[in-house]
Scaffold this active site. Structure first.
Site, short mmCIF file in Angstrom:
data_model
loop_
_atom_site.label_atom_id
_atom_site.label_comp_id
_atom_site.label_asym_id
_atom_site.label_seq_id
_atom_site.Cartn_x
_atom_site.Cartn_y
_atom_site.Cartn_z
N TYR A 435 1.06 5.64 12.64
CA TYR A 435 0.82 6.71 11.64
C TYR A 435 -0.52 6.55 10.91
O TYR A 435 -1.13 5.50 10.97
CB TYR A 435 2.01 6.94 10.72
CG TYR A 435 2.48 5.92 9.72
CD1 TYR A 435 1.76 4.80 9.37
CD2 TYR A 435 3.70 6.15 9.06
CE1 TYR A 435 2.23 3.93 8.41
CE2 TYR A 435 4.18 5.28 8.10
CZ TYR A 435 3.44 4.16 7.78
OH TYR A 435 3.90 3.30 6.83
N GLU A 436 -0.97 7.62 10.33
CA GLU A 436 -2.35 7.70 9.78
C GLU A 436 -3.40 7.42 10.86
O GLU A 436 -4.47 6.88 10.57
CB GLU A 436 -2.55 6.73 8.61
CG GLU A 436 -1.65 6.97 7.42
CD GLU A 436 -1.77 8.37 6.85
OE1 GLU A 436 -2.84 8.99 7.01
OE2 GLU A 436 -0.80 8.85 6.23
#
Lengths: 589, 589
Positions: A435-436
């Site tokens: 994620y990110e």
């Protein structure tokens, strides 16, 4: 199991690796004393150990649930969050102008790590709020700032980031959510967003969604994306939450880890939103928010490594099994006496402390990027801190997965039983390299924006700084000289791969980007080892003055182990990068 | 998701890497034709894909349960197991004398891999039965064999291994279970055994437990351990199951993975048992069983790697996201076009095919160890196959964890959602480097029994065989010459570490054994790469005759990728092994 915040190591890093001397010359930080920092982090460490850490396992076993659009948080989260807000922990790193405590970023980073080590599912909520604050500080109008910032900075309201849609994950060009202008200057936002962390919950009286969407006449692709603030409850003129906005939580995901953190699907149906900054410039603002979030995810990696290491170390000190291979006992001994358990524990410690050191170093440059007195100094600090961001995110999260896995291994069969707790870290950690921005996305950033764009200038500047460290290491002791030799070799590997990227990327981008993750891991491994080497320098000096001998000895040991067991990976990585393209690209998948 | 057995690759390995020509000279295998093997594996692959694989996700979501000592298997397992037995799949690798099909071990290994790839939780039951058969064949009396073997070989009854107790995991010296002699020559077995796979279930009419325990006058430590057969139902004179023995399933574990496989706590309360072999020699028999099981766990590693790779490849061929970095499309493309996704997939494929090739090579030597016509040939084959066992177990399970993790990464955020299925492989795989002896235990075996005991003779013999492969590679093509160069370097790294082990272990066992896992990984990486290099030789010849061009081209590509991206890890591992001891052993934990 119990958790103890690694405040001693953090304070060492803040004092010696974050450039504190230079930060002290800035008016913003002139009065920040190490004693104050120590007091804050010690108190926060105590709070997290007592109030937040105990909810980590229970939240995993009985996660948050969603029924008819309402999310009920895991037991204890609501109460713990109220205490977190009351004690003003959210405000730690934010500017005093809006009620923050204005501490250096290295201190905020330490606090983020502590909270995440205590309970990553819990910590995600404040982490997203920090990101929203960052975005509003960057691009919000005064009205927006005055309406929302104070309540976000106290944590009374929480924030979210709404980027992903079913067809648009890494690729924001594929976004479809729409924003129609209304007569009053606001917008009607419609669309489905997925993977929205804390998109719906019952811990705060309002949630401020930051949402990417397209206006009707927006150009295609990423140049047609705008950023909107869409509150769960529209704010009354007196600042209190009013009418409920048309945002529905449709479900929460059934995930491998961070189960107490509700990952929501949100449906926006003509919800009222407010433009942040300029139309079609949303991606720029989101990148600011995302860079802060990426750095924070790197800290989550360090955090979970710390927690997994503490747990494995405690287990290895208690579990009795088998006689030692060196024949020093005829009875079974605690497994910490077995050399492979030692190897696993030392590797866990080395990459975790290395990651923390690198993150603290980066935090110092982030501060200078904002606050240094001259434009030149700010520009240089920006270049360096931005070069470091994908390394902190990529390296610290990849190593977090490895460290959590090693933590399971130390536990043997017990590690596979959920009640032991080691398995939770292994599950929780797995989201971090995704994620990110996946590690590959970080690597693309490192190559494209951070290495090629300035023709390798920042990369070579870091290498020059490493040479200085090597020279200082030559002056100290046999151990630091051994570290210097290995640091030098890794630096040469790095420079060779920088040259390769510069020479290869223009004509053969697939070759360059296909080696992106190895390049990121090489560079991250080098920079973490470099910061540990700096630590060894400081610690060697401290040993001579007899200061805190045991701690300083261990810092040297960590750096030395890292140099002999982690840093030497650069040789293999260099070979893969420089000689691996043909066998990678010519294969039929 | 669908699963397709990799029969083509398996048949290639059996034909070209398992020494089939030599096996054909043995009377036992004189009539075994490749067409027959192909028919068997194809049919078994179809059966597993259709009947067993669909139960993998459902068994994970709704695992087996235990109530009041009774285990209810996950939905569908009971019916699938009956079909498995009816179709006589259990008997595949066992001797014809007791109703087995007497196929070469390489074929049995392929079948084991296919079943585990389809559903590891399901496959554990037959896998443990195979182990029990192995133990009874080795040390059972004729009466024992006649009473139990036929029903185990058909799978009508299932088998278990009862080693672990709460205080005795890796360290069997700490065993406490007792066995008191009864007047009729049988024994009363008492004690608590934990982590007993399929210790209780409802799929078969009887379960045959093989249990380690101590007689009252047994010496302390591992020299006082005896092996007993303890049936769940005592067998009537007519061979049918009779009185229930006093064995209670107290609970099943709540595990990270392989959730449908019931991992039981068994309480033996004066249960009636029968001695297998001699008193106090139990560990020797158990080691036979364990060696077979360790090899099989290595196959589980290959299996889960295969399954994870198939799933990731299918996802990457469908998921559309982002434009290609080389500018060949202005639209988003399937992610298989992104070079880092390609890198992840190629690494998954290379270590999986490498592990399979190494396991098939080993199976050939296992057959010769039992069946070669001369004692010398049997002794040599025994040495080689036993050297390979910890490599197959250690290397293929460590890489399985990595491959399953890479499979999650290919899926991005979707990989973290349980419904996608990639996360299950990541959870399931994590037990593999732990059970049947952790990787460190395998490494101890590799150093102690397999390298030091014969003064490095077997290790150097393998290196000589690798030199022959290098010479052959030099004759073929530019690609095989490039592979030869890298294989040669890895072989030199291996020989240097063999010398290090021989020189270091006697005086400094902690240094040697502290480098054990790196030594195992170096050796495993070399041997897997070697077998892929042999594959490249065969495939290059096949290409010239135009035989199965696409498949052969891919074999060469896999070997070439492995040589440039995996085999070069030996450089770093060698450095860690030879120069890593001081920084490892002198640190304060």
């Amino acid at each position: 199991m119990t958790f103890e915040a690694p405040t001693k190591d953090m304070l060492f890093n803040i004092e010696h690796l974050s450039g504190l001397e230079e930060l002290h010359t800035l008016p913003e930080y002139a009065d920040v004393e190490m004693e104050d920092i120590a007091a804050v982090l010690t108190e926060f460490g105590r709070f997290c150990a007592e109030e937040i850490a105990p909810l980590n396992a229970s939240g995993d076993h009985n996660p948050s649930t969603c029924e008819k659009g309402r999310v009920t948080m895991a037991d204890g989260f609501h109460e713990a969050y109220q205490k977190f807000v009351e004690m003003q922990w959210q405000s730690l790193p934010h500017p005093t102008e809006f009620g923050g405590q204005g501490l250096p970023r290295s201190v905020g980073a330490a606090a983020t790590e502590i909270l995440n080590a205590a309970n990553m599912s819990f910590a995600l909520c404040p982490l997203l709020t920090d990101g929203a604050v960052e975005a509003l500080l960057t691009a919000g109008t005064d009205e927006i700032k005055n309406t929302y910032l104070a309540n976000l900075i106290t944590g009374k309201w929480t924030g979210t980031m709404n980027l992903t849609e079913p067809q648009a994950g890494s690729d924001l060009a594929l976004l479809r959510s729409r924003a129609e202008r209304a007569d009053d200057g606001s917008y009607h936002i419609s669309g489905t967003k997925i993977f929205i962390t804390y998109g719906e919950h019952d811990m705060a009286e309002n949630t401020i969604h930051l949402v990417l969407a397209r206006t009707p006449d927006a150009p295609a692709g990423v140049k047609g994306i705008s950023l909107f603030l869409v509150p769960k409850y529209l704010v009354n003129p007196d600042g209190t939450p009013g009418t409920r906005n048309d945002i529905t939580c449709q479900s929460i995901e059934h995930k491998l880890g961070i189960k107490a953190s509700p990952t929501t699907v949100l449906e926006f149906s003509n919800a009222k939103g407010f433009l942040i900054g300029e139309e079609n410039a949303g991606l720029n603002y989101m990148f600011r928010m995302m860079n802060a979030a990426r750095y924070a995810v790197g800290l989550q990696g360090v955090a979970i490594g710390e927690r997994a290491h503490q747990q494995a170390l405690a287990f290895a000190q208690e579990r009795v099994q088998s006689r030692p291979v060196d024949g020093t006992s005829r009875d079974a001994v605690t497994i910490i006496n077995h050399p492979d358990v030692r190897r696993l524990l030392m590797r866990m410690r080395a990459v975790t402390e290395g990651g923390r050191a690198m993150a603290t170093f980066t935090a110092g440059w982030q501060d200078l990027a904002h606050l240094a007195p001259t434009a030149n100094a700010r520009a240089r600090a920006t270049r360096i801190s931005e070069f470091m961001t994908p390394l902190v995110k990529g390296f610290c999260t990849e190593t977090a997965v490895e460290t959590a896995s090693n933590g399971v291994q130390v536990h043997g069969g017990m590690g596979f039983i959920e009640e032991t707790g080691a398995a939770q870290h292994y599950r929780d950690a797995r989201i971090l390299p995704i994620y990110e921005g996946t590690t590959a996305i970080q690597a693309n950033d490192l190559i494209g924006r951070k290495t090629l764009r300035d023709g390798g200038e920042t990369a070579r500047e870091l290498a020059e700084m490493i040479v200085e460290t090597e020279q200082a290491l030559q002056e100290k002791s046999d151990t630091t000289r051994a570290i210097a030799a290995r640091l030098g070799r890794a630096r040469e590997d790095f420079l060779a791969t920088v040259d390769y990227m510069l020479a290869t990327a223009p004509a053969n981008p697939n070759a360059a980007f296909g080696a992106g993750v190895p390049y990121l891991m090489l560079t991250g491994s080098l920079c973490a080892g470099w910061q540990l080497a700096r630590s060894a320098l400081i610690a060697t000096d401290a040993l001579e003055t007899g200061e805190d001998t045991e701690f300083m000895q261990r810092k040297i040991e960590t750096a030395n182990f890292y140099a002999h067991h982690v840093l030497n990976e650069t040789a293999t990585l260099r070979d893969r990068i420089i000689h691996g393209a043909d066998s990678l690209l010519n294969a039929t998948l």
